[in-house]
Scaffold this motif. Structure first.
Motif, PDB file in Angstrom:
ATOM      1  N   GLY A  81      -0.608  -7.193   8.459  1.00  0.00           N
ATOM      2  CA  GLY A  81       0.353  -8.164   7.535  1.00  0.00           C
ATOM      3  C   GLY A  81      -0.082  -9.552   7.732  1.00  0.00           C
ATOM      4  O   GLY A  81      -0.648 -10.127   8.537  1.00  0.00           O
ATOM      5  N   VAL A  82       0.149 -10.160   6.466  1.00  0.00           N
ATOM      6  CA  VAL A  82      -0.507 -11.567   6.260  1.00  0.00           C
ATOM      7  C   VAL A  82       0.602 -12.621   6.567  1.00  0.00           C
ATOM      8  O   VAL A  82       1.423 -12.714   5.885  1.00  0.00           O
ATOM      9  N   LEU A  83       0.410 -13.410   7.723  1.00  0.00           N
ATOM     10  CA  LEU A  83       1.649 -14.548   7.793  1.00  0.00           C
ATOM     11  C   LEU A  83       1.428 -15.365   6.853  1.00  0.00           C
ATOM     12  O   LEU A  83      -0.079 -15.940   6.495  1.00  0.00           O
ATOM     13  N   PHE A  98      -7.159  -7.544   1.425  1.00  0.00           N
ATOM     14  CA  PHE A  98      -7.353  -6.925   2.554  1.00  0.00           C
ATOM     15  C   PHE A  98      -6.634  -5.557   2.686  1.00  0.00           C
ATOM     16  O   PHE A  98      -6.386  -4.864   3.687  1.00  0.00           O
ATOM     17  N   SER A  99      -6.021  -5.160   1.362  1.00  0.00           N
ATOM     18  CA  SER A  99      -5.297  -4.031   1.375  1.00  0.00           C
ATOM     19  C   SER A  99      -4.074  -3.985   2.635  1.00  0.00           C
ATOM     20  O   SER A  99      -3.998  -2.962   3.039  1.00  0.00           O
ATOM     21  N   ALA A 100      -3.532  -5.128   2.720  1.00  0.00           N
ATOM     22  CA  ALA A 100      -2.492  -5.155   3.781  1.00  0.00           C
ATOM     23  C   ALA A 100      -1.231  -4.294   3.567  1.00  0.00           C
ATOM     24  O   ALA A 100      -0.991  -4.195   2.261  1.00  0.00           O
ATOM     25  N   LYS A 101      -0.356  -4.024   4.310  1.00  0.00           N
ATOM     26  CA  LYS A 101       0.753  -3.183   4.150  1.00  0.00           C
ATOM     27  C   LYS A 101       2.028  -4.264   4.139  1.00  0.00           C
ATOM     28  O   LYS A 101       3.109  -3.724   3.459  1.00  0.00           O
ATOM     29  N   ALA A 102       1.917  -5.331   4.546  1.00  0.00           N
ATOM     30  CA  ALA A 102       3.084  -6.171   4.600  1.00  0.00           C
ATOM     31  C   ALA A 102       2.333  -7.658   4.294  1.00  0.00           C
ATOM     32  O   ALA A 102       1.414  -8.205   4.786  1.00  0.00           O
ATOM     33  N   GLY A 156       4.385  -3.185  -3.761  1.00  0.00           N
ATOM     34  CA  GLY A 156       4.117  -1.994  -2.593  1.00  0.00           C
ATOM     35  C   GLY A 156       3.823  -2.854  -1.228  1.00  0.00           C
ATOM     36  O   GLY A 156       3.505  -1.858  -0.186  1.00  0.00           O
ATOM     37  N   TYR A 157       4.490  -4.064  -0.996  1.00  0.00           N
ATOM     38  CA  TYR A 157       4.237  -4.565   0.069  1.00  0.00           C
ATOM     39  C   TYR A 157       5.322  -4.819   0.947  1.00  0.00           C
ATOM     40  O   TYR A 157       6.592  -4.717   0.426  1.00  0.00           O
ATOM     41  N   LYS A 158       5.454  -4.212   2.340  1.00  0.00           N
ATOM     42  CA  LYS A 158       6.746  -4.767   2.992  1.00  0.00           C
ATOM     43  C   LYS A 158       6.771  -6.207   3.298  1.00  0.00           C
ATOM     44  O   LYS A 158       5.989  -6.859   3.370  1.00  0.00           O
TER      45      LYS A 158
END
Length: 228
Positions: free
Chosen positions: A154-156, A171-175, A195-197
């Protein structure tokens, strides 16, 4: 409409001193879906759960976390007589009752967090779905992504949803984890369609909580988990 996940920020920070086992237990007792916590590496190599880079604000001691041994950190008292926990102690407490949002706060935290998660997945019946690892720090996100692409990132961001999105792509993050003040109904929907949470923080005021719910974010972090 999908359920909006309730995430206890540093446990239940408004009720019990932050990032302590008691605070996490209190949040679990409130029925949270997730716990958010912060990690640093101390001088003896263990992962400890504390927000600041120093112990000055939250304990009766003084000094930089990364320069202190685990034994020295364990001697300190958090308000109320609590101790600074290790990440393993929090994992043992939480079990698989909820997911853990582990924020890489200190430098050089990505590699040991990755190794610990791999151990818990391989030996203790956890899955990578039980964790999301977040950070403001690009370098730590990159190290985590390169060390184990199975780990959900997750990217803050406190400044820009666009920057969070760009790093998430890299970084192919999920969120993405933007501060709630950055969110609009439109940019939440756009991120989700990509596609991101969207997990937002730290939402404490009831009006702000309702606004975030109306935007249909995927999860809300709060110091008051009972308000979610």
């Amino acid at each position: 409409m999908a359920q909006i996940l309730k995430i206890g920020h540093r446990g239940s920070k408004a009720h019990v001193p932050e990032n302590t086992l008691a605070s996490f237990q209190n949040a679990l007792d409130m029925g949270v879906d997730g716990l958010e916590l912060d990690v640093h590496v101390c001088s003896t190599g263990e992962l400890v759960v504390i927000h600041d880079f120093t112990v000055d604000r939250t304990t009766n001691g003084t000094g930089e976390v990364h320069k202190m041994t685990l034994a020295e950190l364990k001697e300190l008292k958090v308000e109320g007589g609590h101790k600074i926990p290790t990440l393993e102690e929090v994992l043992e407490l939480a079990g698989k009752k909820c997911f853990l949002n582990i924020e890489l706060k200190g430098r050089h935290t990505a590699a040991p967090v990755s190794a610990l998660m791999e151990k818990y997945v391989a030996e203790k019946g956890f899955s990578y779905n039980d964790f999301i690892v977040s950070s403001f720090q690009r370098e730590e996100l990159m190290i985590m992504y390169n060390s184990n692409p199975d780990i959900h990132l997750g990217v803050l961001s406190q400044a820009s949803v666009t920057q969070a999105w760009e790093w998430a792509q890299e970084f192919s993050a999920k969120a993405i984890h933007p501060h709630f003040s950055l969110l609009t109904e439109s940019n939440v929907k756009k991120a989700q369609q990509a596609g991101y949470k969207v997990y937002t923080w730290t939402v404490n005021d009831p009006e702000d909580i309702e606004r975030m719910k109306s935007y249909n974010v995927d999860g809300i972090m709060s110091d008051y988990p009972e308000r979610l």
